[in-house]
Enzyme design. Structure first.
Site, PDB file in Angstrom:
ATOM      1  CB  SER A 301      -0.862   0.033   1.256  1.00  0.00           C
ATOM      2  OG  SER A 301      -0.093   0.456   2.383  1.00  0.00           O
ATOM      3  CG  ASP A 302       1.425   5.886  -1.139  1.00  0.00           C
ATOM      4  OD1 ASP A 302       2.383   6.011  -0.353  1.00  0.00           O
ATOM      5  OD2 ASP A 302       1.246   6.666  -2.092  1.00  0.00           O
ATOM      6  CB  CYS A 303       3.121   5.615   3.740  1.00  0.00           C
ATOM      7  SG  CYS A 303       4.586   4.742   3.140  1.00  0.00           S
ATOM      8  CB  ALA A 305      -2.921   3.556   1.265  1.00  0.00           C
TER       9      ALA A 305
END
Ligand SMILES: *[C@@H]1O[C@H](CO)[C@@H](O)[C@H](O)[C@H]1NC(C)=O
Ligand SMILES: *[C@@H]1O[C@H](CO)[C@@H](O)[C@H](O)[C@H]1NC(C)=O
Ligand SMILES: *[C@@H]1O[C@H](CO)[C@@H](O)[C@H](O)[C@H]1NC(C)=O
Ligand SMILES: *[C@@H]1O[C@H](CO)[C@@H](O)[C@H](O)[C@H]1NC(C)=O
Ligand SMILES: *[C@@H]1O[C@H](CO)[C@@H](O)[C@H](O)[C@H]1NC(C)=O
Length: 781
Positions: A301-303, A305
């Site tokens: 995931s993006d941070c 997210a």
């Protein structure tokens, strides 16, 4: 006897495990790794058996873990498992344009204190030189291994490249991308991934099989290109994307990155697409990436997210639902700690089956094994000999210089003001970016550069007397200017170089621009200085996204304009070499430079295609119908090139395989084939081989990117007005001729997506063109 030997084994086991942890998890000079042969248990672990297939080894690790151990591994900071001799692992490292310490896995505070800082990606893209892109990321991979071998890396998974489409000129992260064209982004992504991972430049065969030198991660999947505009931010944004735009603009770079690049990582983006958060989208992560495109790697995931799916987007009703949604969708690891906090209760509530957790762990441990981190001491293995001397080496810095020089774009050169004479003139460097250092030259996501050369250091090779004046007293914001003083400086010298533009205070992650002009009083400073100078001035723009500089474009007192992006640590040298004619600029813009009125278009409108009925202008050179300041592909040189089509293998392609479909539009029947109904072999053969002659008609050697476009002879609404189908860089001496070859494939380059997102090849007449040279081709079905 027997007793004694057991005791000794036990003692040495305890000692060795302890020793193992001490040396490999805590000492800063040894890289962390598993399967140390001095640990007697190593022989008994199937996961340490190099002869077994990687997935078997990964399955063996997972089978040994308790539920709590399993759940703890699903986040970027994965803890050690001491009883199995497995050290901690950090999934988050960055390497956008050089190994960076912006993530958590890389430390530049040991033997190695810096890494080569290449130009920000948007400038590197302007070279349109995919072999150079590959060379760059190969260096990044080598330096990453050097840093790991020196015990300064806790992971070898890098969250680059950023292959989102630079759809809107205001986007704060457009600078990180290869621009607005899907083909360019796709080729950039493939070159980057193959270089970083240790594969060959071209061709499907992977050098090390599944082995990885370092792991790349194509991000942000998908349709992510808004950070924070007019109160809408990336966490809340729900991008409404048509199936057509998804198929022929947003997805192709990701498909290529996975299929041709063989990327070992993907990052799902913060935003929603048509209501569904990317990281919770089963159709996107599992159906599309893994099943349709055969993705073999891990998905992060993006941070934070995962948290936002519940807390910001309200898509998941509870924290446990958010965790369940992403794991069920196919995400493997979270950047953040939401899973740490909520996975256990999600499992207890039966929202996440163990099978999904195991799947994620198989993917994660497979990557660590592919990186060679479970093969015993990695300094004894393939990449183990890469030492600190291969970081910041002369050769690496030469490539950084080459990248800056190849990317810088000459936008204007009236009355041949440039290059300036090498007669040791006096020079004034004026403007908020004239004394730029790391904060400007490196853009974002950088590590400490090896040896940054400022513009005035670059100029010292050519000019005796350099006077510097910032012109603005508050940097690029330039709300407060010292115009009179700058004018006085300008009057005193032979030549004036104005260095203006943006920096991260104007365009950055989490911040999109709200206008396209130069900030504050920069334009006024340019006008006043240009008016007062003895000769026409040179304007250098340092910025990632485009600015509307129409007034400078048409001002006779401005003789030369150069776009330098954010040129990396050797940018000062590259610009000086170009300005004084030791290098002939050849870069071409990888994105449209729109006029300032473009900001009437809401940034939130994701449509690529124009809608004349509502005044929507469309986006990028493929669909935008309004005026431009500079077009995609624009770029001058100190010489002139001319083109001539030597041959095209056939000018009529008849596709007789598979069934023919048709639609009726304005009472005309349009016949077409579906790409999905043609076999891969058929698609391979259905192509045009183009040979083009390029002549350097001027008096200076130059490196020149040749851009081959295609368009339908008769434009049809909804199709791109033109489309780049190939690009190649050639270096030609004054008066020399060279040949460039292109393979234009019907399935890949001449197809388009219909409104349902289905790729079709339409019957009809097409034109291949380069500059003003055209070559007609036909397709019949
Ligand atoms: C480098 O930085 C890390 C993380 O901040 C720290 O733990 C380590 O002790 C530092 N190493 C040196 C040699 O200063
Ligand atoms: C330019 O910037 C550097 C640091 O980045 C500084 O040391 C130097 O004094 C500056 N030069 C001038 C003329 O302001
Ligand atoms: C299609 O055309 C090729 C050559 O143009 C020919 O060899 C092939 O037999 C044709 N296939 C069909 C199904 O007609
Ligand atoms: C460039 O050189 C070629 C080959 O000598 C010649 O045919 C062509 O006319 C020249 N073009 C220009 C624009 O001078
Ligand atoms: C796109 O092509 C498919 C396959 O021929 C067709 O079923 C679909 O209706 C087409 N969509 C549009 C909007 O024309």
């Amino acid at each position: 006897m027997g007793h004694l030997s057991i005791t000794i084994t036990l003692i040495s086991f305890i000692f060795l495990t302890h020793y193992h942890q001490l040396v490999h998890a805590e000492s800063p000079t040894q890289p962390p790794y598993s399967c140390d042969i001095s640990n007697p248990l190593t022989k008994s672990y199937a996961f340490c058996n190099l002869k077994l297939p990687i997935i078997e080894r990964a399955k063996d690790i997972v089978s040994r873990l308790t539920l709590d151990e399993k759940l703890a591994q699903l986040v970027n900071t994965a803890p050690s498992i001491p009883r199995l001799g497995i050290p901690s692992y950090q999934w988050w490292s960055e390497a956008l344009h050089g190994v960076a310490n912006a993530g958590k896995g890389i430390r530049l505070n040991g033997t190695i204190k810096a890494a080569t800082s290449f130009p920000q990606v948007i400038l590197t893209a302007a070279s349109f030189d995919s072999k150079l892109w590959y060379q760059i990321s190969k260096v990044i991979g080598t330096e990453a291994r050097g840093i790991y071998n020196a015990g300064q890396a806790e992971g070898m998974t890098f969250w680059a490249p950023n292959i989102n489409i630079f759809r809107d000129p205001r986007w704060g992260r457009g600078q990180e991308t290869a621009g607005e064209d899907p083909l360019v982004n796709a080729k950039y992504g493939v070159s980057y991934v193959r270089g970083l991972q240790g594969d060959s430049f071209n061709g499907g065969k992977l050098i090390g099989g599944e082995r990885l030198k370092a792991s790349a991660c194509c991000k942000h999947f998908t349709a992510y290109d808004l950070d924070n505009w007019n109160g809408v931010d990336r966490f809340d944004f729900d991008a409404h994307v048509t199936l057509q735009d998804l198929a022929d603009t947003y997805q192709p770079p990701f498909q290529s990155c996975i299929q041709q690049g063989r990327s070992s990582g993907i990052m799902c983006a913060y935003n929603r697409v048509n209501g569904v958060p990317n990281c919770a989208d089963f159709h996107l992560l599992t159906n599309t990436a893994r099943e349709k495109w055969n993705f073999n790697g891990y998905i992060t995931s993006d941070c934070e997210a995962v948290a936002i799916i519940h807390e910001r987007q309200g898509y998941a009703k509870t924290a446990e639902d958010a965790v369940a949604d992403v794991l069920q969708a196919g995400m493997d690891v979270e950047c953040g700690d939401y899973i740490t906090k909520h996975a256990k209760s999600a499992v207890l509530q039966k929202k996440v089956p163990i099978s999904q957790i195991n799947r994620a762990l198989h993917n994660l441990f497979s990557i660590r094994i592919r990186l060679g981190l479970f093969d015993g001491n990695p300094t004894k293995l393939k990449y183990g000999t890469i030492g600190p001397n291969q970081v910041c080496s002369k050769q690496n810095l030469q490539i950084a210089l080459e990248a800056a020089r190849s990317g810088i774009v000459l936008l204007k050169n009236t009355a041949k003001l440039l290059p300036l004479p090498k007669s040791n003139p006096s020079i004034a460097l004026i403007g908020p970016n004239a004394n730029a250092s790391s904060q400007v030259f490196l853009g974002n996501y950088f590590g400490r550069p090896c040896n940054l050369v400022t513009l005035s250091q670059g100029f010292e090779n050519y000019a005796k007397n350099i006077i510097y004046h910032p012109g603005c007293s508050d940097g690029t914001k330039c709300l407060s200017a010292e115009i009179d003083q700058a004018v006085e400086v300008a009057k005193k010298v032979d030549y004036v170089v104005l260095v203006m533009g943006l920096d991260q205070s104007q365009e950055r992650e989490s911040h999109d621009r709200d206008h396209l002009e130069l900030p504050g009083r920069q334009q006024e400073l340019i006008n006043s200085v240009a008016k007062a100078s003895r000769r026409p001035v040179v304007l250098v723009l340092l910025c990632g996204g485009p600015v509307d500089i129409s007034s400078a474009k048409f001002d006779d007192k401005i003789g030369g304009i150069l776009w330098g992006g954010y040129p990396g640590e050797l940018g000062g040298l590259a610009l000086a070499q170009i300005i004084f004619g030791d290098y002939n600029p050849g870069g071409r813009l990888p994105m449209t430079w729109y006029p300032k009125d473009f900001i009437k278009t809401p940034m939130t409108d994701m449509r690529m295609r124009a809608d004349p009925s509502s005044g929507y202008p469309g986006r990028t050179y493929r669909f935008y119908k309004g005026p431009t300041v500079y077009e995609f592909g624009y770029g001058l040189s100190y010489t002139k090139y001319s083109y001539h089509f030597i041959s095209v293998t056939n000018n009529n392609l008849h596709i007789n395989q598979s069934s023919t479909h048709s639609i009726i539009e304005n009472s005309k029947t349009i016949r077409y084939k579906l790409v999905s109904e043609l076999s891969e072999e058929t698609c391979q053969t259905m192509s045009f081989s183009v040979t083009l002659e390029v002549t350097n008609n001027g008096s200076m050697v130059g490196k020149h990117p040749v851009l081959l476009f295609m368009k339908q002879k008769k434009y049809r609404t909804g199709n791109p007005m033109k489309q780049l189908v190939g690009f190649e860089s050639v270096k030609l001496g004054a008066g020399d001729k060279g040949e460039v070859g292109f393979e234009v494939r019907a399935c890949k380059h001449l197809s388009r997506a219909n409104e349902s997102g289905v790729k079709v090849i339409e019957e009809g007449s097409y034109l291949l063109f380069v500059g003003e040279e055209e070559y007609p081709i036909n397709i019949t079905v």
